[in-house]
Write a protein that holds these residues in place. Structure first.
Motif, PDB file in Angstrom:
ATOM      1  N   TYR A   7       0.759  -1.271  -0.070  1.00 30.51           N
ATOM      2  CA  TYR A   7       0.123   0.021  -0.093  1.00 30.51           C
ATOM      3  C   TYR A   7       0.867   1.229  -0.085  1.00 30.51           C
ATOM      4  CZ  TYR A   7      -3.554  -3.462   1.282  1.00 30.51           C
ATOM      5  OH  TYR A   7      -4.340  -4.391   1.376  1.00 30.51           O
ATOM      6  N   LEU A   9       2.548   2.712   2.231  1.00 31.62           N
ATOM      7  CA  LEU A   9       2.171   3.839   3.263  1.00 31.62           C
ATOM      8  C   LEU A   9       3.314   4.412   3.732  1.00 31.62           C
ATOM      9  CD1 LEU A   9       0.064   1.051   5.414  1.00 31.62           C
ATOM     10  CD2 LEU A   9      -0.804   2.885   3.671  1.00 31.62           C
ATOM     11  N   LEU A  37      -7.876   4.621   0.572  1.00 34.68           N
ATOM     12  CA  LEU A  37      -6.798   5.393   0.271  1.00 34.68           C
ATOM     13  C   LEU A  37      -7.067   6.374  -1.073  1.00 34.68           C
ATOM     14  CD1 LEU A  37      -4.031   3.180   0.913  1.00 34.68           C
ATOM     15  CD2 LEU A  37      -4.360   5.068   2.071  1.00 34.68           C
ATOM     16  N   GLU A  62      -2.545   7.635   7.303  1.00 28.11           N
ATOM     17  CA  GLU A  62      -1.857   7.860   6.048  1.00 28.11           C
ATOM     18  C   GLU A  62      -2.114   9.196   5.321  1.00 28.11           C
ATOM     19  OE1 GLU A  62       0.539   7.693   2.843  1.00 28.11           O
ATOM     20  OE2 GLU A  62       0.519   6.414   4.457  1.00 28.11           O
TER      21      GLU A  62
END
Length: 452
Positions: A7, A9, A37, A62
């Motif tokens: 992902y 992050l 996201l 995030e």
């Protein structure tokens, strides 16, 4: 198989996830974290213990602007215990950030010092708000909490929010937020009555219902034990002490029953915690803190706790009967077998609860039948196998039924043949009666025809 490293992050989050040993996302996390996201609104429907909390927390952290000291995300949940869980999980993620950059998390629930919270809010606003709907709305209406600056909102356990009557508070909070709000709704079920709220605040959301092969996680061994005349109190005591559970939860259907059972277990020498509606909020908070610190090995609770607590290391669940609301069965059992760990759930039922057990099985729950005898759990007979036996199409008189159902420990030679012969004679007799009745009907019809 996806990993959190897929992902991209921020490093602080990977540091925090490593600390709590999160490497592989659950099904709901794998499906929805990438979508959140991207800034999309989502509705996530999945079973309890599936990892919904980190599904929304990870994207919120995030996307957090650490230099912006205003409210950026609001998370509502219908119980203080659930709010506490989310707050703990959020602090764990925040621990990955440098001390000077750690996100400011506001935690607001009923039963806490409102005046003190208002005083603190005059000095600074949190970046992430976590709490119960009524307290968050109260602080907003008083002008102390500036929720209107948030661009993300989470409604956790939406079905409980609806059932608890908290939806008007959630509605008031959501109504104060920007039109381009990213709304995230998570729940074990999405009731029809929730649809108007979803349509009001969500424009073309991504809806994910995470299917599971079984209602109960495959990490849980689900046992079914009939009392068969034994007292539940003594059975539960023996089941709790026959092994060495790390942490055991016993669920009852009423507060009165929880008090009675807890008292009985204490008399037997066990150190037992109680969690139910008659425990005052402050006392419940102290009890939960003691349970979390492993001061208690045994907890007796009502369904208030079934979806309101997350105690690490629970490896034994005992159901003192079938819950009045069948949905709570899943939530009770879901307190164990979490995060890939194994657990055992034992459901004790009285003979008059057969229909309730069948209803739970109808939900997709698969039980392993057991008998409890002389302090041991032994293999039992599958109730469903008994129900599924093929029944004879021959209707018997009560005397024949009595003969067939008669039980003898020592069956005499020829006894089965005697029963078969009796059934055959009965069938033959009934056939003759039917033939005579048919013959009479024909004669009567012929007589009436000739008289016209």
């Amino acid at each position: 198989m996806a990993k959190f490293t897929d992902y991209n992050l921020r490093p602080e989050l990977y540091k925090a996830l490593a600390e709590i040993r999160f490497t592989t996302p659950t099904a709901v996390q794998e499906k929805l974290i990438p979508v959140v996201l991207q800034g999309r609104s989502v509705v996530g429907e999945s079973q309890t213990g599936s990892g919904k909390t980190h599904t929304f927390l990870i994207p919120i952290f995030e996307k957090l602007d650490l230099k912006n000291h205003k409210v950026q995300a609001v998370i509502t949940t219908p119980s203080r215990e659930l709010a506490s869980q989310i707050h703990i999980a959020a602090k764990q993620l925040a621990s990955g950030f440098a001390e000077e950059d750690q996100p400011h998390i506001g935690y607001y629930i009923g039963g806490t010092d409102k005046a003190r919270q208002i005083s603190q809010l005059e000095n600074s606003q949190p970046q992430i708000v976590i709490g119960t709907p009524s307290r968050i709305n109260d602080l907003y209406r008083s002008g102390a909490l500036d929720v209107h600056t948030a661009t993300q909102m989470v409604v956790d356990e939406a079905d409980m929010t609806l059932d608890g009557g908290f939806l008007p508070d959630v509605d008031a909070i959501a109504g104060a937020l920007p039109a381009d709000l990213q709304m995230m709704v998570f729940s074990a079920t999405i009731p029809q009555k929730l649809q108007p709220f979803l349509r009001k605040y969500m424009n073309n959301p991504v809806i994910e219902e995470i299917p599971t092969e079984t209602v109960i996680a495959n990490t849980i061994t689900n046992l079914l034990v009939s009392t068969k005349g034994k007292t539940k109190d003594e059975m539960i005591y023996q089941l709790l002490t026959m092994g060495t559970p790390y942490m055991a939860l016993v669920f009852t259907n009423t507060k009165t029953r929880a008090k009675e059972l807890a008292h009985f277990l204490r008399v037997q020498g066990l150190k037992v915690a109680e969690i139910h509606g008659d425990i005052q909020p402050r006392e419940r908070k102290r009890t939960m803190a003691a349970v979390q610190h492993l001061d208690f090995q045994y907890v007796v609770a009502t369904d208030l706790a079934a979806r309101g607590i997350d105690i690490p290391g629970v490896d034994l669940i005992i159901n003192d009967g079938i819950p009045s609301e069948l949905e709570f069965f899943v939530h009770r059992v879901g307190r164990t077998g979490r995060n890939g760990q194994s657990g055992t759930a034992i459901t004790i039922y009285d003979p008059d609860e057969e229909d309730r057990v069948a209803a739970v099985e109808g939900m997709g729950v698969e039980f392993i039948p057991k008998n409890f005898s002389k302090g041991e759990l032994k293999d039992g007979i599958d109730r469903r196998r008994r129900r599924q036996r093929t029944k004879s199409t021959v209707k018997l008189d009560p005397t024949m039924i009595g003969l067939v159902m008669k039980k003898k420990k020592n069956i005499k030679p020829g006894y089965k043949r005697q029963i078969k012969s009796a059934i055959a004679r009965d069938a033959k007799y009934k056939k003759r009666v039917e033939e005579r009745e048919e013959l009479r009907s024909k004669r009567k019809a012929k007589k009436n025809s000739s008289g016209k």
